[in-house]
Design a protein around this motif. Structure first.
Motif: not given
Length: 241
Positions: A133-146
């Motif tokens: 099968g295939d692998l699906y990676v969901r990207v989550k970008i963390l909040p930035h302090n600036f």
């Protein structure tokens, strides 16, 4: 084999530059003892007597509405048409075993939050030599302090001393690329507006160039002011009138 989905957290800087991440996951992988076929290749197989090697059987049944027939996968040989003479003891004929696998995920510059990355063939191994099968990676970008991201553009809120603004001094701010910018607020500029800095935003995903940086000014007045400072400001007020 089954498709898999995983979540990978990254920083805004990694989303800007791109990143290589190592992902460990539990999944079914091809059995190394039998090379994924589920039996000893040297011992071979025998034609399935139930389906005569066809891998499917015909099933008929009578109902009130008439006679119905359907063709389905043979339950004896699981559709292969062959019966192993010596099944694999490691995988119990399935051709796959449970393992922990490390997968390298390449994240391109400019990736968006919640974006899916498909890695073909990195999912679970199929039974008895079937495709992965295939692998699906969901990207989550963390909040930035600036910085706050808006598409390919970035927004930054910068504190500025009122006296420095009036004197036209350059104000230093960091960039997402790790450099420093020295900005000068133009004359007649409304401090309630955002100052646009072209080409200092995020990298464009799958393309060329970058977005823009927008700066919001948080102008602060002095906490204390001496009599001499007040006199200088009064003189400046008369000068500007």
């Amino acid at each position: 084999g089954s498709d898999l989905q995983s979540v990978q957290e990254i920083t805004l800087e990694e989303a800007f530059r791109g990143a290589e991440k190592s992902l460990k996951t539990k999944l079914y992988t091809k059995c190394s003892a039998c090379d994924g076929v589920g039996y000893d290749k040297k011992s071979g197989t025998t034609e399935c007597a139930t389906c005569s090697g066809k891998g499917e059987v015909k099933e008929s049944r009578n109902t009130f509405f008439g006679s119905f027939s359907q063709v389905k996968s043979c339950p004896k040989c699981s559709g292969s048409g062959q019966i192993p003479n010596k099944p694999c003891g490691d995988c119990k004929k399935s051709g796959r075993v449970m393992n922990t696998k490390e997968i390298i995920v390449e994240i391109a510059p400019g990736v968006q939050d919640d974006q899916l990355i498909k890695i073909s063939g990195a999912g679970e191994a199929g039974e008895r030599g079937a495709e992965h099968g295939d692998l699906y990676v969901r990207v989550k970008i963390l909040p930035h302090n600036f910085f706050t991201r808006h598409g390919d553009d970035l927004l930054a809120r910068v504190g500025a001393d009122l006296v420095r603004v009036l004197l036209g001094e350059r104000i230093e701010i960091p960039t997402i690329g790790g450099n420093k910018l020295h900005l000068e607020i133009p004359r007649d500029f409304n401090l309630k507006d955002r100052l646009r800095v072209p080409g200092e935003g995020m990298a464009r995903f799958g393309g060329y160039g970058r977005g823009d940086l927008y700066v919001e000014w948080d102008v602060r007045t002095p906490k204390r002011m001496s009599a001499q400072a007040k006199k200088l400001l009064e003189d400046l007020k008369k000068e500007l009138e």
